[in-house]
Design a protein around this motif. Structure first.
Motif, mmCIF file in Angstrom:
data_model
loop_
_atom_site.group_PDB
_atom_site.id
_atom_site.type_symbol
_atom_site.label_atom_id
_atom_site.label_comp_id
_atom_site.label_asym_id
_atom_site.label_seq_id
_atom_site.Cartn_x
_atom_site.Cartn_y
_atom_site.Cartn_z
ATOM 1 N N ASN A 1 -40.042 96.473 -3.799
ATOM 2 C CA ASN A 1 -40.452 97.913 -3.747
ATOM 3 C C ASN A 1 -39.852 98.322 -2.552
ATOM 4 O OD1 ASN A 1 -41.925 97.405 -6.105
ATOM 5 N ND2 ASN A 1 -43.733 97.109 -5.121
ATOM 6 N N ASP A 2 -39.863 99.829 -2.885
ATOM 7 C CA ASP A 2 -39.421 100.712 -1.750
ATOM 8 C C ASP A 2 -40.500 100.750 -0.610
ATOM 9 O OD1 ASP A 2 -37.063 101.423 -3.086
ATOM 10 O OD2 ASP A 2 -37.965 103.097 -3.703
ATOM 11 N N ILE A 3 -40.023 100.787 0.679
ATOM 12 C CA ILE A 3 -41.018 101.049 1.867
ATOM 13 C C ILE A 3 -40.511 102.173 2.576
ATOM 14 C CG2 ILE A 3 -41.860 100.063 3.959
ATOM 15 C CD1 ILE A 3 -41.076 97.092 2.974
ATOM 16 N N SER A 4 -40.765 103.426 1.814
ATOM 17 C CA SER A 4 -40.523 104.817 2.214
ATOM 18 C C SER A 4 -41.859 105.426 2.681
ATOM 19 C CB SER A 4 -39.973 105.347 1.102
ATOM 20 O OG SER A 4 -39.372 106.917 1.325
ATOM 21 N N PRO A 5 -41.771 106.188 3.856
ATOM 22 C CA PRO A 5 -40.456 106.631 4.365
ATOM 23 C C PRO A 5 -39.947 105.979 5.675
ATOM 24 C CG PRO A 5 -42.091 107.805 5.442
ATOM 25 C CD PRO A 5 -42.717 107.056 4.468
ATOM 26 N N LEU A 6 -40.335 104.663 5.888
ATOM 27 C CA LEU A 6 -40.047 103.847 6.866
ATOM 28 C C LEU A 6 -38.486 103.608 6.863
ATOM 29 C CD1 LEU A 6 -40.782 102.290 9.573
ATOM 30 C CD2 LEU A 6 -41.152 100.267 7.872
ATOM 31 N N CYS A 7 -37.985 103.458 5.507
ATOM 32 C CA CYS A 7 -36.626 102.910 5.218
ATOM 33 C C CYS A 7 -35.623 103.892 5.624
ATOM 34 C CB CYS A 7 -36.421 102.486 3.967
ATOM 35 S SG CYS A 7 -36.603 103.634 2.884
ATOM 36 N N ARG A 8 -36.220 105.302 5.875
ATOM 37 C CA ARG A 8 -35.436 106.374 6.028
ATOM 38 C C ARG A 8 -34.593 106.511 7.683
ATOM 39 N NH1 ARG A 8 -38.241 111.172 3.320
ATOM 40 N NH2 ARG A 8 -39.691 109.750 2.699
ATOM 41 N N TYR A 9 -35.628 105.822 8.575
ATOM 42 C CA TYR A 9 -35.172 105.965 9.929
ATOM 43 C C TYR A 9 -35.358 104.572 10.601
ATOM 44 C CZ TYR A 9 -40.169 106.003 10.841
ATOM 45 O OH TYR A 9 -41.607 105.805 11.068
ATOM 46 N N GLN A 10 -35.609 103.507 10.215
ATOM 47 C CA GLN A 10 -35.944 102.201 10.712
ATOM 48 C C GLN A 10 -35.586 101.383 9.588
ATOM 49 O OE1 GLN A 10 -36.264 101.204 13.636
ATOM 50 N NE2 GLN A 10 -37.034 103.162 14.734
ATOM 51 N N MET A 11 -34.271 101.390 9.264
ATOM 52 C CA MET A 11 -33.635 100.500 8.225
ATOM 53 C C MET A 11 -33.572 99.049 8.690
ATOM 54 S SD MET A 11 -32.614 99.758 5.107
ATOM 55 C CE MET A 11 -32.582 101.462 4.712
ATOM 56 N N GLU A 12 -33.415 98.815 9.705
ATOM 57 C CA GLU A 12 -33.251 97.408 10.349
ATOM 58 C C GLU A 12 -34.540 96.639 10.171
ATOM 59 O OE1 GLU A 12 -31.691 97.137 14.332
ATOM 60 O OE2 GLU A 12 -29.770 97.796 13.624
ATOM 61 N N MET A 13 -35.728 97.258 10.659
ATOM 62 C CA MET A 13 -37.121 96.672 10.190
ATOM 63 C C MET A 13 -37.346 96.483 8.966
ATOM 64 S SD MET A 13 -39.614 99.074 12.888
ATOM 65 C CE MET A 13 -39.301 99.188 14.658
ATOM 66 N N VAL A 14 -37.007 97.360 7.905
ATOM 67 C CA VAL A 14 -37.315 97.022 6.535
ATOM 68 C C VAL A 14 -36.244 95.796 6.132
ATOM 69 C CG1 VAL A 14 -36.779 98.077 4.154
ATOM 70 C CG2 VAL A 14 -37.778 99.475 6.117
ATOM 71 N N LEU A 15 -35.114 95.716 6.724
ATOM 72 C CA LEU A 15 -34.465 94.623 6.078
ATOM 73 C C LEU A 15 -34.771 93.224 6.720
ATOM 74 C CD1 LEU A 15 -30.773 95.976 6.419
ATOM 75 C CD2 LEU A 15 -31.957 95.727 4.601
ATOM 76 N N GLN A 16 -35.471 93.307 7.964
ATOM 77 C CA GLN A 16 -36.266 92.099 8.479
ATOM 78 C C GLN A 16 -37.043 91.891 7.732
ATOM 79 O OE1 GLN A 16 -36.808 92.451 12.531
ATOM 80 N NE2 GLN A 16 -37.284 90.215 12.793
ATOM 81 N N LEU A 17 -38.045 92.824 7.374
ATOM 82 C CA LEU A 17 -39.244 92.462 6.662
ATOM 83 C C LEU A 17 -38.945 91.751 5.065
ATOM 84 C CD1 LEU A 17 -42.384 92.955 6.600
ATOM 85 C CD2 LEU A 17 -41.854 95.078 5.603
#
Length: 1101
Positions: free
Chosen positions: A429-445
């Motif tokens: 699933n998307d983790i938005s809006p976090l993925c819009r400005y903290q992509m590294e955190m989302v990828l690590q998660l």
């Protein structure tokens, strides 16, 4: 300099000084006694002083940690205080006193706990002034009698432990020291006893510092402490209650209005003019390698201001914040796949068990909002403030399962919260809006969620968990997103060759339809590299054997350093690895892995030196040029030497004709792209001889050969990294010494004499394996040949003695003397006097004398005695006897049959012929010929083994006839030799705290030099049938039997406890009944029976 207490008091006087200093200052009124303005300026002065003096204060406080490391240095040698400090009494007393400070001096207790943490994991965050102050303090307090040597000071105390250069061996030693002095018992007692949140947090941080790096000794100490003193129930109750409080706090504080937040998000998207990006990270996506994430998708995404995001974030309370160190502590308890503690966290075998595995999963469930039905709206619950906590929760759950701990795997999969749904939702699933400005955190998660799914399927011999995950992931939809996202990654990261383990390969092991979809789902319309092929290049698989002799297939990421393995090394290892006594090549192959790993590291370092790398990459070219130049130089010497006399074998006209012939041949060769450069080079050499002369041409070619060989040596060193191995390794490297000898010979030929170039032709032996085998046929059995030659020498010595004693007169050799041109003028004085005497007597003796002299001169010129001494006999027999086909008899005097020693001479000649010539010499020749034949047969056998036998398991080609897997597929995919090398390199390069279960098992086997994890004479493709194989069935039966035995053991212990309780209750009732009987007897004497019975009944009730 202000002290620490003064700074703290000044800071506490105005807790909001930072915000006040940053706020805009009002314009000062005209009143000169404006106290508010004075206070603000004074606060600015204090802030500036604090900022400037903070490094000095930190340097001063760091000395306290050094004092705790070696408190005995504060006291004089030989004193009682120094002896007690050396035995650890100071640290022990400090730890004991810390528990007493918990109730009396909480702040001091917290400071002591932080100081103990600094002893374990310290960071020196101060500037040069702080370092100089620290040196002065160390010199004054700890080293008053030593010269100021900063390096020694820092080295002795381990003070150079900067974060990036941390010595984990030193840290582990300090951890074990604190554990012996009671550090583990301290944090457990504080956790169970304290009610202060700060002390609890610092205690957990101390536990984390003790366990950092996966210290198994601390883990075992904690486990024994929990099991020995029966503290586990109270300790785990504290952690369980903390988790429950955090869950309650999250439920109470996270009140999200989904409709309002969705409306706000849509409005912001419309304002920015950008739709919400659909970030879907499928299973199998390469995310992380060595802790470095690949973040290619977020490069082109708009950055949303952090302030807007903070509008929808909710601050976490203290009960939730404390969960991150707690989860880190639980993760470190299970580090290195400690199976006992993994099970202990799930079940403590107490009256009240606290399943922290389920509580951790429940905490993740509540953090992700699945209890409110919000799994599809993860962006509303996951934000910048709690993403790190969710990531830590995933890492802790992963550590619970790896090893594998199948009980924890089953516990997570079968939990009522349905952990697989939570994990797959985090991945897909998307983790938005976090993925819009903290992509590294989302990828690590998402990467940690993928690793958790892998841990749930790790080393499972059944497909139950894999089928559950496949059911939730929906494979066809997964593969569609898989290809789309991987193509986006390839477009933005074409140069990236990093990757990590993905879920697709693990699912592939347990589901055949998915494997077919994986091979057939590549989009045909895309011209770029297929994402699945890209993924296949970055992963590999091997088969290993576990302790119970069951086989397991492992899919792992290929470490980036493996791309630096050279083809020359592959060829050398594949063709020269020898078999052991059992016919396996694994032993010799494993011995070469360390060298190959070192070569990869050197080749990686070589890439940073472009010039050296350019020369090293063309080493074979430099070797070919050197050999060709040596041949050309020797051809010139052979035809024209001595070239100063002008007596060369070829004249100028013939040189010109040869030049044009070779030029034509070179042109034809260049058009055919074969053998064009050699004729052209030879033609240029002939032209140089014609114009410059032979001597100048030789100097030119010799200089080129020397320069080229120096370049070759540089290339050789560049490829092998000889100089970084040390002088001892350089001296022992015979190949390196050979090339140095070649350079020396070229130098002698250039500066001393041209004939030294002839030695360079021996390079042909080094280049050609056939000639090398010819030489090896002599040197391989060199001892046998030398012993046989020694026997021949002894026999020659014996025959020489016999000849000297009995046949001395037969050793008359025919010789050819040099012409004596000046012999006539040098007549002896005796001859001249004889001639004078004859003339005085009137006798003509000239003719007679001349005739006698001529005869004697002829005899002297033709023969010579060769056995007047024993040494001459030995030399004659050795020289002439071994070189003549019939032995020494061919060169001795031909005796007459009438001579008395004729029979002895016949026996002497025949014995020498049969014993020395026929037997001994043929023994030497036979050893050489047999050795050469053995080498040829061994080479043929080795080539046959390489073609028909698996390098790893030793199975032959015919074992795979009529099987689902062919022999070629087996050696390329299942038992690929280089995949095993890459896995060993991965285990050595990877941090041991990041090991999976199979990696940890193989690392332990490698450390003990145990090769039982290599499959020998077995392969999974030959064992596993369409259903479960016999081996898997036995494994399942063993697992069921072991689980049944554990249940029986638990029931037995519970029955024993119940029996003890029943016995105690029975004794208590018996005592109570005896008291009732006495009371009834006394009451019966005073009241009627009915009343007595009523009273007795009342008493009993």
């Amino acid at each position: 300099m202000l002290s620490t207490s003064a700074l703290n008091s000044l800071s506490r006087s105005n807790p909001n000084y930072k915000s006040s200093s940053r706020s805009s200052r009002p314009i000062a009124p005209s009143n000169p006694w404006d106290y508010k303005n004075i206070i603000e300026k004074l606060q600015d002065i204090i802030n500036t002083l604090e900022e400037r003096l903070k490094p000095l204060v930190n340097a001063e406080l760091s000395v306290l940690v050094d004092v705790l490391h070696q408190p005995e240095l504060l006291f004089l040698e030989g004193t009682d205080a120094r002896q007690r400090c050396e035995s650890g009494g100071f640290i022990s007393k400090l730890i004991q006193h810390t528990k007493a400070l918990m109730s009396a001096e909480e702040k001091l207790c917290i400071k002591v706990l932080r100081t103990l943490q600094e002893m374990l994991i310290r960071t020196l965050d101060f500037d040069e002034k702080g370092i100089s102050l620290r040196k002065v303090l160390l010199q004054n307090y700890l080293f008053p009698n030593k010269k100021n040597n900063p390096k020694n000071d820092l080295a002795e105390l381990g003070a150079a432990g900067w974060e990036q250069e941390r010595d984990w061996a030193t840290v582990a030693a300090v951890q074990c020291r604190l554990d012996r002095e009671g550090g583990t018992k301290l944090f457990t007692d504080l956790v169970m006893s304290t009610k202060n949140d700060k002390i609890f947090q610092e205690s957990i941080q101390l536990a984390i510092c003790l366990l950092e790096g996966g210290n198994t000794e601390i883990q075992n100490s904690f486990y024994k402490l929990m099991m020995g003193d029966n503290k586990s129930e109270k300790f785990f109750k504290v952690l369980h209650d903390r988790m429950k409080d955090a869950q309650t706090d999250i439920k109470a504080t996270v009140s999200v209005n989904v409709g309002e937040m969705t409306h706000k998000a849509n409005e912001k998207e419309l304002e920015n003019g950008v739709a919400s990006p659909a970030l879907v990270l499928p299973a199998g996506l390469p995310l992380m390698v060595s802790g470095q994430s690949i973040a290619p998708v977020g490069a082109s995404m708009p950055v949303q201001p952090v302030a807007e995001q903070r509008e929808v974030e909710t601050e976490m309370g203290p009960a939730v914040i404390i969960m991150k160190p707690i989860l880190r502590f639980l993760q470190l308890l299970c580090e290195n796949h400690n199976h006992d503690l993994q099970n202990f966290l799930r079940c403590q075998n107490n009256k009240t068990n606290y399943n922290l595995v389920c509580e951790t999963l429940q905490f993740l469930d509540i953090m992700c909002g699945s209890t409110t039905g919000g799994l599809g709206l993860l962006g509303l619950y996951i934000n910048e403030s709690n993403v790190h906590l969710i990531t830590q929760t995933l890492e802790t759950l992963t550590e619970y399962c790896q090893g594998p701990c199948q009980e924890n795997q089953t516990c997570i999969v079968t939990h009522e919260s349905n952990g697989i749904d939570i994990i797959t939702a985090l991945i897909l699933n998307d983790i938005s809006p976090l993925c819009r400005y903290q992509m590294e955190m989302v990828l690590q998660l998402k990467d940690n969620a993928s690793k958790l799914l892998l841990a749930l399927m790790e080393s499972r011999h059944d497909s139950e968990n894999a089928e559950r995950i496949l059911f939730n992931l929906r494979p066809r939809e997964l593969l569609a997103r898989h290809n789309k996202i991987l193509q986006n990654l390839l477009k933005t990261q074409k140069k990236s060759k990093e990757g990590d383990e993905g879920i697709s390969s693990m699912l592939n092991l347990n589901n055949r339809p998915l494997s077919q979809m994986l091979t057939s789902s590549a989009p045909a319309a895309v011209v770029e590299q297929d994402p699945l092929e890209y993924y296949d290049l970055l992963t590999a698989q091997i088969e290993i054997v576990r302790d119970d002799r069951s086989m397991e297939q492992i899919v792992f990421p290929v470490h980036p350093i493996c791309e630096f393995l050279t083809e020359e090394s592959k060829y050398r290892v594949f063709n020269t690895t020898e078999q052991d006594e059992q016919g396996s090549k694994v032993t010799h192959f494993f011995e070469q892995t360390s060298f190959l790993h070192g070569e990869m590291e050197w080749q990686k370092k070589l890439r940073s030196m472009p010039v050296l790398f350019w020369f090293s990459r063309r080493m074979s070219l430099w070797g070919t040029i050197s050999f060709n130049l040596a041949v050309f130089v020797n051809l010139i010497i052979a035809f024209f030497y001595p070239y100063d006399s002008g007596q060369g074998a070829i004249d100028d006209s013939l040189l010109l004709m040869l030049f044009w012939i070779l030029t034509g041949l070179s042109v034809v060769g260049l058009f055919s792209q074969r053998y064009g450069f050699q004729p052209l080079t030879l033609a240029l050499i002939l032209r140089s001889i014609y114009h410059f002369g032979i001597g100048n041409t030789l100097i030119l070619l010799g200089s080129l050969n020397l320069i080229n060989k120096v370049v070759f040596v540089v290339s050789f060193v560049g490829n092998n990294g000889t100089f970084i191995m040390g002088y001892k390794a350089m001296v022992m490297d015979m190949e390196f010494l050979y090339h140095l000898g070649y350079v020396l010979t070229s130098t002698l030929g250039l500066f001393v004499h041209e004939l030294f170039y002839s030695i360079l032709l021996f390079d042909l032996i080094y280049r050609e394996e056939t000639l090398f085998n010819v030489i090896k046929s002599v040197t391989r059995n060199g001892r046998s040949i030398l012993l046989t030659a020694l026997l021949a020498l002894i026999l020659v010595y014996l025959f020489s003695i016999v000849g000297f004693l009995c046949l001395k007169e037969d050793f008359i050799m025919e010789v050819d003397r040099l012409p004596q041109i000046a012999a006539a003028p040098q007549q002896s004085e005796a001859s001249q006097e004889f001639l004078k005497s004859c003339s005085s007597d009137g006798v003509s003796c000239t003719a007679e004398t001349s005739g006698v002299t001529a005869t004697e001169d002829e005899e002297v010129a033709d023969t010579e005695r060769a056995c007047d001494t024993l040494l001459m006999c030995i030399v004659t027999v050795l020289n002439h006897g071994l070189r003549n086909g019939g032995g020494v008899g061919d060169v001795l005097r031909k005796p007459s049959k009438n001579e008395p020693l004729f029979p002895a001479r016949v026996v002497y000649d025949l014995l020498f012929y049969f014993i020395v010539i026929i037997i001994v010499l043929n023994l030497i020749f036979g050893v050489i010929i047999d050795t050469f034949a053995d080498l040829r047969s061994e080479k043929q056998k080795k080539e046959e083994v390489l073609k028909t036998t698996c390098f790893i398991c030793g199975l032959e080609r015919d074992k795979f006839d009529n099987k689902t897997v062919s022999f070629e597929d087996h050696i390329k995919q299942e038992h690929n030799i280089w995949n095993y090398l890459f896995f060993i390199v991965l285990v050595r390069e990877k941090n041991k705290t990041d090991y999976t279960g199979p990696e940890s098992y193989v690392a332990h086997m490698i450390k003990n030099n145990n090769l039982d994890w290599f499959p020998r004479m077995q392969a999974m493709s030959l064992v596993v049938t369409d259903g479960d194989g016999e081996q898997n069935e036995m494994r399942m039966l063993q697992d069921k039997l072991s689980s049944t035995m554990r249940v029986v053991t638990t029931l037995t212990s519970q029955l024993n406890e119940l029996k003890e309780q029943m016995t105690e209750q029975r004794k208590r009732r018996q005592r109570m009944g005896f008291v009732d009987v006495q009371a009834g007897a006394s009451a019966a004497a005073a009241v009627p029976p009915s009343a007595a019975g009523g009273n007795h009944q009342m008493y009993k009730t």
